[in-house]
Design an enzyme around this catalytic site. Structure first.
Site, mmCIF file in Angstrom:
data_model
loop_
_atom_site.group_PDB
_atom_site.id
_atom_site.type_symbol
_atom_site.label_atom_id
_atom_site.label_comp_id
_atom_site.label_asym_id
_atom_site.label_seq_id
_atom_site.Cartn_x
_atom_site.Cartn_y
_atom_site.Cartn_z
ATOM 1 N N CYS A 3 25.697 41.070 -10.021
ATOM 2 C CA CYS A 3 27.232 40.581 -9.998
ATOM 3 C C CYS A 3 27.115 39.252 -10.432
ATOM 4 O O CYS A 3 26.402 38.359 -10.356
ATOM 5 C CB CYS A 3 27.325 40.525 -8.250
ATOM 6 S SG CYS A 3 29.088 40.071 -7.724
ATOM 7 N N CYS A 9 32.276 44.562 1.046
ATOM 8 C CA CYS A 9 32.067 43.750 -0.246
ATOM 9 C C CYS A 9 32.490 42.462 -0.212
ATOM 10 O O CYS A 9 33.765 42.019 0.200
ATOM 11 C CB CYS A 9 33.038 44.476 -1.437
ATOM 12 S SG CYS A 9 32.820 43.937 -3.124
#
Length: 424
Positions: free
Chosen positions: A354, A160
């Site tokens: 995102c 991530c």
């Protein structure tokens, strides 16, 4: 009557509990088990690390929230899963039987992958938990009195990368506001093969845009970075070329460092025979169900998703909020179908969406699907992303307080980006 046990009470586990309770008839029991007794809004941790948020603003006590919905809660770590007997053993030896188990634990933060790293006896910080972020802020307050070089980035096997970029730009913004940015050289060290790879093989012009942003903010970077060890004030990095051969050895000095660690599966989950891949991530089918145990489901960072592509330094694929949300909804509907005598038929999505905050601006990316080639490959920057991230935080915290289960991404984020029509 069935007993559904949810392991984990984070971004996946809490919405899973709420949606499960809203969907299933009242006679079915739901129990949430978590090693901690509070919910934390993890995306806000980079703000906590520079003092823009405090603990109280991004955490909530779990027990009273779940009690209002008739959901049981146990604040104890799971030490053993006996999948054959459908039983959990908790930290104090207590056992808990289940009919269905939903694993939403998130990852184990495996600082041991790189000697000398991590906030627990090592020399680097993390923003993966609120406690880690508060630890950074405590040292940061001392750092501000006598600033120096900073290293930010992601270790090998991290999966991530967005929070690393976010934190680099948030820290840059905070230092500029304090008028001491000129005293703090920043180096971005990442296992990605290039800036903007993000574990996704890039999204739109993420490479060019993020490289431009790093240059504009006077940050240097090292990609294909295999961090091998960390000592006090020094990070040892072997930089590989595109073929995996050693390109250059670096000794990067720092006074403070925030490096996202390698991810693995949590110990209790990883130890279950045939449940996980070698790194402890749950192997699931298209219905979010374990391939080995038909009454175990899993969602979020703890599931096994293959990397988008092979990279010289190992990188994992991210699991963003939209993806987790759809995984959770699929699990709820599939368990409900089975309890009604039907078969599982709902699938989650591997789409990636995102919002990344850069302190006073931000970047949004959409990769539909996550693995190329894509139907939508979109990356944009603007102050509106910073404002949207703040709004998202406030909405999600309110959603957790109220115990609602409505999906936020489809209703708000996708519409705000103006792309719903492109994926329907």
């Amino acid at each position: 009557m069935a007993h559904i046990v949810i392991m984990g009470a984070g971004i996946g586990g809490m919405p899973a509990a709420y949606e499960m309770r809203a969907t299933l008839p009242a006679e079915h029991r739901i129990t949430v088990v978590s090693a901690v007794d509070y919910f934390q809004f993890t995306p806000s941790n980079p703000w906590v690390a520079v003092g823009w948020r405090d603990r109280e603003s991004i955490t909530l006590p779990i027990a009273p929230l779940l009690a209002k919905k008739g959901i049981a809660f146990i604040a104890k770590a799971v030490t053993t899963i006996d999948a054959a007997a459908n039983r959990l053993t908790l930290k104090d030896g207590e056992t808990l039987d289940y009919d269905y188990l939903v694993i939403t634990t998130g990852p184990k933060l495996f600082f041991d992958e790189v000697p000398g790293s991590g906030p627990h006896g090592g020399h680097t910080h993390s923003v993966c938990t609120v406690d880690h972020a508060l630890g950074f802020f405590k040292d940061y307050e001392e750092f501000l009195k006598n600033p120096g070089p900073v290293v930010i980035g992601a270790m090998p096997f991290a999966s991530c990368f967005g929070p690393a970029y976010e934190f680099a730009f948030i820290l840059d913004t905070d230092l500029r506001r304090r008028k001491i940015r000129n005293k703090v050289p920043i180096t971005f060290v990442t296992s990605e093969p290039y800036i903007g790879h993000l574990g996704l093989g890039g999204v739109g012009d993420s490479k060019g845009m993020l490289e431009s942003e790093l240059r504009a903010h006077d940050m240097k970077w090292i990609t294909n970075a295999k961090t091998t060890k960390v000592e006090a004030g020094k990070m040892f990095v072997t930089q590989l070329d595109d073929h995996g051969a050693v390109f250059k050895e670096h000794e990067v000095p720092f006074k403070m460092s925030m490096m996202l660690p390698a991810f693995k599966g949590v110990d209790a989950v990883a130890a279950v025979p045939n449940l996980c891949n070698p790194r402890g991530f749950v192997l699931i089918d298209e219905y979010q169900r374990s391939k080995a145990y038909k009454n175990i489901f899993s969602a979020g960072v703890c599931v096994a998703i293959p990397p988008v592509e092979a990279t010289p330094v190992p990188t994992g694929a991210p699991k963003t909020g939209y993806m987790i949300e759809t995984m959770i909804s699929a699990i709820v509907h599939n368990i409900a179908d089975e309890l009604n005598g039907s078969t599982a038929s709902t699938k989650g999505t591997w789409n990636a969406i995102c919002l990344a905050d850069f302190g006073d601006t931000g970047a949004a990316f959409v990769a539909l699907p996550q693995i190329p080639p894509r139907n939508v490959n979109w990356f944009k920057k603007g102050k509106w992303v910073h404002l949207a991230k703040i709004a998202f935080e406030k909405y999600f915290m309110r959603k957790m307080k109220n115990g609602t289960s409505e999906p936020i991404y489809e209703k708000y984020v996708l519409k705000a980006l103006g792309i719903v029509r492109l994926i329907r």
